[in-house]
Structures are given as structure tokens and as C-alpha cells.
Write an enzyme that holds these catalytic residues in place. Structure first.
Site, PDB file in Angstrom:
ATOM      1  N   SER A 143       0.719   3.960   5.514  1.00 53.96           N
ATOM      2  CA  SER A 143      -0.331   3.146   4.851  1.00 53.96           C
ATOM      3  C   SER A 143      -1.802   3.333   5.598  1.00 53.96           C
ATOM      4  O   SER A 143      -2.793   3.340   5.009  1.00 53.96           O
ATOM      5  CB  SER A 143      -0.226   1.675   4.582  1.00 53.96           C
ATOM      6  OG  SER A 143       1.225   1.726   4.017  1.00 53.96           O
ATOM      7  N   HIS A 152       7.328   5.533   0.996  1.00 53.06           N
ATOM      8  CA  HIS A 152       8.057   4.342   0.536  1.00 53.06           C
ATOM      9  C   HIS A 152       8.900   4.800  -0.698  1.00 53.06           C
ATOM     10  O   HIS A 152      10.078   4.317  -0.862  1.00 53.06           O
ATOM     11  CB  HIS A 152       6.997   3.267   0.105  1.00 53.06           C
ATOM     12  CG  HIS A 152       6.328   2.670   1.042  1.00 53.06           C
ATOM     13  ND1 HIS A 152       4.965   2.853   1.380  1.00 53.06           N
ATOM     14  CD2 HIS A 152       6.624   1.865   2.301  1.00 53.06           C
ATOM     15  CE1 HIS A 152       4.328   2.238   2.114  1.00 53.06           C
ATOM     16  NE2 HIS A 152       5.371   1.630   3.054  1.00 53.06           N
ATOM     17  N   TYR A 162       1.017  -1.094  -0.222  1.00 52.17           N
ATOM     18  CA  TYR A 162      -0.046   0.190  -0.135  1.00 52.17           C
ATOM     19  C   TYR A 162       0.778   1.099   0.124  1.00 52.17           C
ATOM     20  O   TYR A 162       0.905   2.049   0.845  1.00 52.17           O
ATOM     21  CB  TYR A 162      -1.001   0.125   1.057  1.00 52.17           C
ATOM     22  CG  TYR A 162      -2.220   0.646   0.922  1.00 52.17           C
ATOM     23  CD1 TYR A 162      -3.155  -0.055  -0.129  1.00 52.17           C
ATOM     24  CD2 TYR A 162      -2.650   1.844   1.251  1.00 52.17           C
ATOM     25  CE1 TYR A 162      -4.262   0.458  -0.546  1.00 52.17           C
ATOM     26  CE2 TYR A 162      -3.917   2.401   0.913  1.00 52.17           C
ATOM     27  CZ  TYR A 162      -4.739   1.763  -0.021  1.00 52.17           C
ATOM     28  OH  TYR A 162      -5.787   2.288  -0.387  1.00 52.17           O
ATOM     29  N   LEU A 163       1.745   1.188  -0.978  1.00 50.38           N
ATOM     30  CA  LEU A 163       2.954   2.268  -0.972  1.00 50.38           C
ATOM     31  C   LEU A 163       2.459   3.757  -0.939  1.00 50.38           C
ATOM     32  O   LEU A 163       1.366   4.028  -1.931  1.00 50.38           O
ATOM     33  CB  LEU A 163       3.871   1.854  -2.117  1.00 50.38           C
ATOM     34  CG  LEU A 163       4.231   0.320  -2.162  1.00 50.38           C
ATOM     35  CD1 LEU A 163       5.161   0.050  -3.262  1.00 50.38           C
ATOM     36  CD2 LEU A 163       4.925   0.175  -1.193  1.00 50.38           C
TER      37      LEU A 163
END
Ligand code: AMP
Length: 288
Positions: free
Chosen positions: A186, A37, A32-33
Site C-alpha cells: 500500500s 491482498h 488500500y488493497l
């Protein structure tokens, strides 16, 4: 970009790349970038010939009452995200691949895992250390990139790598924040509009501590700073509980209870706050 589902396939590719003297950079994630990230991936992209990202929601690091089942997942979206970021390989195993039925080995980093997050989430860091060591053995990277957002996690990984002579350099990148200061996560996807506004106060409280500590001759005690931060956060109506606000030595995580004799130390101010069943963590590093 290739997607690898098995440890053996990832290991084979890595060993092949190493033989060709390619530098391998690795970013472990639970998917769930987001932009946080992305900053780790960009750092890896700059320094490596080949970038691996792993996407694995690690059941071992979730407590029985935690949000494992509800943790946001969207592999198609993550795949697109990685492709656009210039990732070469996604390691995307399932739970059975990482923990087959007879799985029985765990990594326990002592002392520094017992406070802060570890106090509230007793087996969390055992799960984190175990999965990260497995991932490092699978991907065999020259370096791996982690986020300052999870400050204690970064300390634990560094300690594990040092203690167990793991041949991977650990790089820690700054926390990426939304415009209002909220640290990207996320889990933010589950915040209501009002909770999101209130959540920005976590960073406001951390900045308040920084401002005060960096004020020349400021000598109120830490308990006073904590109470002011608590007031600020509790002034927001969607905050349900503050699990902790803590001042620690950023290297050893030893608790700091006074601003005396802290010259040359990096102070890690960290906090965990609940918004109903959602729990957010954040931190800031302060040098005096
Ligand atoms: P996660 O997918 O939440 O397990 O995070 C994977 C990696 O990304 C960890 O090293 C986190 O510390 C890092 N990370 C998560 N959020 C941020 C952020 N807002 N800024 C920088 N790094 C982050």
C-alpha cells in the site's frame, strides 16, 4: 457483502455460521488493497464458505515517528475491491471500537520479535500480535491468511497461535510483485517514478543472493554476499539508507552467518531500505 463495524456484530455472525458448519476464512488487512491482498482473498475464497476481510489501520503497531496519519486510506475503493473479489463480510471498526478508553491488555511474543523489524520498530510486533489476536477472537475463523511479504510478522503470528492455543490455522501466501520485481505494498503509492524504479533493486539484490547460494560449491561467506547486495542497492540514487540485510533460519529466525551446514534449512533473506521518509521491506526464501 455486508460491512460490520462492531466486534459484537461480527462475533454473532461468525458463531451463527459456525453452528451451520460453515468454514470461515479470514484476511486481516490495513486497507488500500492491492493485488497482494487479492491473492490472500482468493486463497481464502477457494477454501472457505464465508470470507471475512478486516480493514483497520492499527495505531498500536506504529511508532511515534512513523506514518500512521499518512497511511493511505480509501474505504470506498476497498469496498468495491472486496465486492469484486467475492468477500462476504468486511469488518471495519474504528479505533475506539478496538481500543476503548480503558483498554489495557497486550500480547508480547518474546525473542523472535526482538530482531530484524523489531530492532528498528520496538513496539511494532506487540501491536501486531495484540490486534491479530483480537481480530481472531472477533471473527473466529477456521483459518486466517497472511502474506510472505511480511515474513517476520507471519512467524510471530504462527508462534502466538501455537503458544496461546488459538483455534485458527495460519496460511501464508507468496509475495505478489509488480513486473519489475517490486513487492506490492500500500505504501508504494507514495513512491515517485524514480524511487519506484530504484525500489525494484531490492528484489534484484535478493535474487542475486539466491542465485549465488544455489550455485553448486559456492562458498563465499555471508558478509561478502551482504556487501555485494549493499553495493547493488546503494548504486541507486534515491536510496537513502539500508536499515538491514539479514540472513536467518526461516523457522526460528536464528541468524545465519555461514553457508556451512545449512543443507535442509530454509534461509530467509530479508531487508529494509529507506527512500527518504518511506521505508520498504522485502524478503526471499532460499533452499540450497
Ligand atoms: P497490510 O494491509 O499491509 O497490513 O497487509 C495485509 C496482509 O497482506 C498481510 O498478511 C501482508 O503480509 C499481506 N500482503 C501485503 N503485501 C503483499 C504482497 N505483495 N504479496 C502478498 N501478501 C501481501
Amino acid at each position: 457483502m455486508k460491512i460490520l463495524h462492531t466486534a459484537i456484530s461480527a462475533q454473532k455472525i461468525s458463531l451463527g455460521l459456525r453452528k451451520k458448519n460453515k468454514i470461515i476464512g479470514f484476511v486481516p488487512t490495513m486497507g488500500y488493497l492491492h493485488e497482494g491482498h487479492l491473492s490472500l482473498i482468493k486463497t481464502a475464497r477457494k477454501k472457505a464458505d464465508t470470507v471475512f476481510v478486516s480493514i483497520f489501520v492499527n495505531p498500536l503497531q506504529f511508532g511515534p515517528q512513523e506514518d500512521l496519519a499518512k497511511y493511505p486510506r480509501d474505504f470506498k475503493r476497498d469496498e468495491k475491491f472486496c465486492r469484486e473479489a467475492g468477500v462476504n463480510f468486511i469488518f471495519y471498526p474504528n479505533v475506539k471500537e478496538m481500543y476503548p478508553e480503558n483498554y489495557s491488555t497486550y500480547v508480547n511474543v518474546e525473542n523472535i520479535t526482538e530482531k530484524l523489524e523489531g530492532e528498528i520498530r520496538p513496539d511494532h510486533f506487540r501491536g501486531v500480535a495484540t490486534v491479530v489476536l483480537k481480530l481472531l477472537n472477533i471473527v473466529q475463523p477456521h483459518f486466517a491468511v497472511f502474506g510472505q511479504k511480511d515474513a517476520q510478522q507471519a512467524c510471530v503470528i504462527k508462534k502466538m497461535v501455537e503458544d496461546l492455543n488459538v483455534n485458527t490455522k495460519i496460511i501464508v501466501c507468496p509475495t505478489v510483485r509488480e513486473k519489475g520485481g517490486l513487492a506490492m505494498s500500500s505504501r508504494n503509492t507514495y513512491l515517485s517514478l524514480e524511487q519506484r524504479k530504484d525500489a525494484a533493486y531490492l528484489f534484484k539484490a535478493l535474487e542475486y543472493a539466491k542465485r549465488k547460494i544455489q550455485t553448486e560449491n559456492y562458498n563465499r561467506d555471508i558478509d561478502f554476499l551482504k556487501s555485494q547486495m549493499t553495493k547493488l542497492i546503494k548504486s541507486r540514487s534515491t536510496v537513502t539508507k539500508i536499515d538491514y540485510i539479514s540472513f536467518n533460519d526461516n523457522r526460528t529466525l536464528a541468524e545465519i552467518d555461514s553457508l556451512k551446514n545449512i543443507e535442509n534449512k530454509e534461509i530467509l533473506v530479508s531487508l529494509a531500505v529507506r527512500f527518504s521518509n518511506l521505508r520498504l521491506i522485502d524478503n526471499i526464501i532460499i533452499k540450497r
